[in-house]
Write an enzyme that holds these catalytic residues in place. Structure first.
Site, mmCIF file in Angstrom:
data_model
loop_
_atom_site.group_PDB
_atom_site.id
_atom_site.type_symbol
_atom_site.label_atom_id
_atom_site.label_comp_id
_atom_site.label_asym_id
_atom_site.label_seq_id
_atom_site.Cartn_x
_atom_site.Cartn_y
_atom_site.Cartn_z
ATOM 1 N N LYS A 120 0.907 -1.203 -0.192
ATOM 2 C CA LYS A 120 0.217 -0.039 0.136
ATOM 3 C C LYS A 120 1.071 1.233 0.082
ATOM 4 C CE LYS A 120 -3.796 1.972 2.529
ATOM 5 N NZ LYS A 120 -4.878 1.543 3.667
ATOM 6 N N SER A 163 -9.604 1.144 2.807
ATOM 7 C CA SER A 163 -8.991 2.099 1.663
ATOM 8 C C SER A 163 -7.711 1.240 1.122
ATOM 9 C CB SER A 163 -8.439 3.115 2.637
ATOM 10 O OG SER A 163 -7.302 2.704 3.516
ATOM 11 N N SER A 165 -9.637 -1.005 6.712
ATOM 12 C CA SER A 165 -8.882 -0.987 5.366
ATOM 13 C C SER A 165 -8.317 -2.092 4.856
ATOM 14 C CB SER A 165 -8.007 0.221 5.417
ATOM 15 O OG SER A 165 -8.712 1.508 5.291
#
Ligand code: GLN
Length: 492
Positions: A79, A154, A178
């Protein structure tokens, strides 16, 4: 067989027996990203040069037979909120669009020592704020199962990359769902680790008291291997835990059933608003747990209804303070056409932050201001304690709890983005876990209209081994985690 069909264990065996080199494996993944990712847009940056260099180093290691680990030569993504030395790290924000860290976060550094190969950095909601990846400052990632739907957020880029076979695993970050929610929406396995189990050093913070780094992978077995590599105490993060890291993958090999485990079903998580297909998939999964030997009991987490307001209030407050450092001077974007320091600050933040980030900064600053601090922030912290105690009480009689990850399957792109409250409510099953700091595993447990459904398995602090054992037993009896979206078949 295309190499992207291999799981970590299979790839490791081929690398060990030198039937394939890491350079070949990495090359195949890079080619696949080039071919498949333009439709999905899971990557913000592909670090091709670094990947090839790391793959060659891994091949040297494998040749010498020194320092070889199960992750040596294995290509993965991370990420874009995890700092990577020499690789642009943007948090999918315009304010960090051109920011390149000069150090690796501890989790990445541990994967470097294990000999893994970083393919690139994945798209996310700006600074981790969102549940759909639509808040990315750059573009929206698509759900590999259906391009009209969100991948969740996310860590949507990470989940989509794993689901589409664009890396063997990914590192995500979970502050309020997330890792779990995108894992559920994309049909992959995701583990939100206990607070402190994985060092946060070098993770660009959203909410320092909630943030965790965790693996996203194709199976519990793969996730266990990754967790083993990244977990542990770190002198650079004083909130990281000193307890020794367990041999998760060994524990899985020894598990034959779930006898002796008691699993609680919190009644507050199966209420109105839950999609009937999600509900029935969960009920079937719970029966399967029972047939594996687990004892199932109903439990209550009475303060569940306060989780969303408490989570968002604390998030706004801590995030507004964490984001104050983006001032146009120290990191990333700096507006040039300014006539004072204040002007620099205002114009940089105006141009650099997206609408959701601005909304949260304003609400957080409000909640922390004199007069409101006691009424909002302090009160939220008190209710947070009650929520944590709910879990402690449930774990006095249960080893783990099972709930859905989200009330629905992946929603449509555009469906919730104009209504922030609606978006926040999609987090109703995930945020209490971050308030309590406990671990939770998301595993695929069904499909509805061609979209995956996820089951959440949570346990007391540092109970990762138990959760992985439960998830692994479930995956050994079911095949939901082996299903792939149509793009899986596209090969370069
Ligand atoms: N949906 C959560 C939020 O918007 C996700 C936060 C996270 O886990 N990074 O705050």
């Amino acid at each position: 067989m295309d190499v992207h069909e291999l799981d970590i264990q299979q790839a490791h065996e081929l690398l060990l027996s030198r039937k394939i080199s890491s350079e070949e494996l990495t090359g195949a993944y890079l080619a696949r990203i080039q071919q498949v990712d333009p439709q999905i847009k899971s990557y913000v940056t592909v670090s091709e040069e670094l990947a090839i260099k790391q793959a060659r180093e891994a091949d040297q290691r494998l040749k010498r037979g020194e320092g070889v680990t199960p992750l040596t030569g294995i290509p993965y993504s991370a990420k874009d909120s995890l700092s990577t030395r020499g690789v642009r790290t943007t948090c999918s924000s315009k304010i960090l669009e051109n920011y390149t860290p000069f150090y690796d976060c501890t989790a990445i550094q541990k994967l470097n020592s294990a000999g893994s190969v970083l393919l690139g950095k994945t798209n996310m909601d700006e600074f981790g704020m969102g549940s759909s990846t639509e808040n990315s400052g750059f573009f929206t990632t698509r759900n590999p199962w259906d391009f009209d739907h969100v991948p969740g957020g996310s860590s949507g880029g990470s989940a989509a990359a794993v689901a589409a076979g664009l890396g063997l695993f990914s590192l995500g970050e979970d502050t309020g769902g997330s890792v779990r929610m995108p894992a559920s929406f994309c049909g992959v396995t995701g583990l939100k680790t206990s607070y402190g189990r994985v060092s946060r050093y070098g993770l660009i913070p959203l909410v320092s008291s909630f943030d965790t780094i965790g693996p996203m992978a194709r199976s519990v077995r793969d996730a266990a291997l990754v967790l083993e590599a990244i977990a542990g105490h770190d002198l650079k993060d004083s909130t990281s835990r000193v307890e020794p890291v367990q041999q998760y993958s060994e524990a899985l090999k020894k598990t034959e059933n779930l006898r002796g485990l008691r699993i609680g079903i919190p009644k507050e998580y199966f209420v109105e608003g839950l999609d009937p297909e999600v509900d029935s998939s969960l009920r079937t999964a719970i029966k399967q747990m029972e047939s594996l030997g687990a004892e199932i009991v109903e439990v209550s987490l009475p303060h569940t209804q306060y989780a969303i307001p408490v989570y968002y209030l604390i998030l706004f407050a801590e995030a507004s303070s964490n984001l104050a450092k983006y001032d146009g001077v120290r990191f990333g974007l700096s507006e040039r056409n300014v006539d004072s320091v204040l002007d620099l600050y205002l114009k940089t933040r105006e141009a650099g932050f997206g609408a959701e980030t601005k909304r949260r900064i304003m609400l957080g600053t409000f909640a922390l201001s004199a007069g409101y601090y006691d009424a909002y922030y302090l009160k939220a912290q008190k209710v947070r304690t009650l929520i944590r105690q709910d879990f402690q009480k449930a774990f006095e009689t249960c080893d783990a709890l099972i709930t859905p990850v989200a009330p629905t399957t992946a929603f449509r792109i555009g469906e919730k983005i104009t209504n922030p409250l609606d978006m926040y409510l999609s987090d109703v099953h995930v945020v209490a876990i971050n308030l309590a700091g406990i671990p939770a595993l998301s595993v695929p447990c069904g499909m509805s209209n061609g979209l995956p459904i996820g089951m959440q398995i949570m346990g007391p602090h540092l109970s990762e081994e138990t959760l992985l054992r439960i998830g692994h037993m479930y995956q050994s009896q079911t095949d939901w985690h082996t299903k792939h979206p149509p793009v899986w078949g596209d090969s370069p």
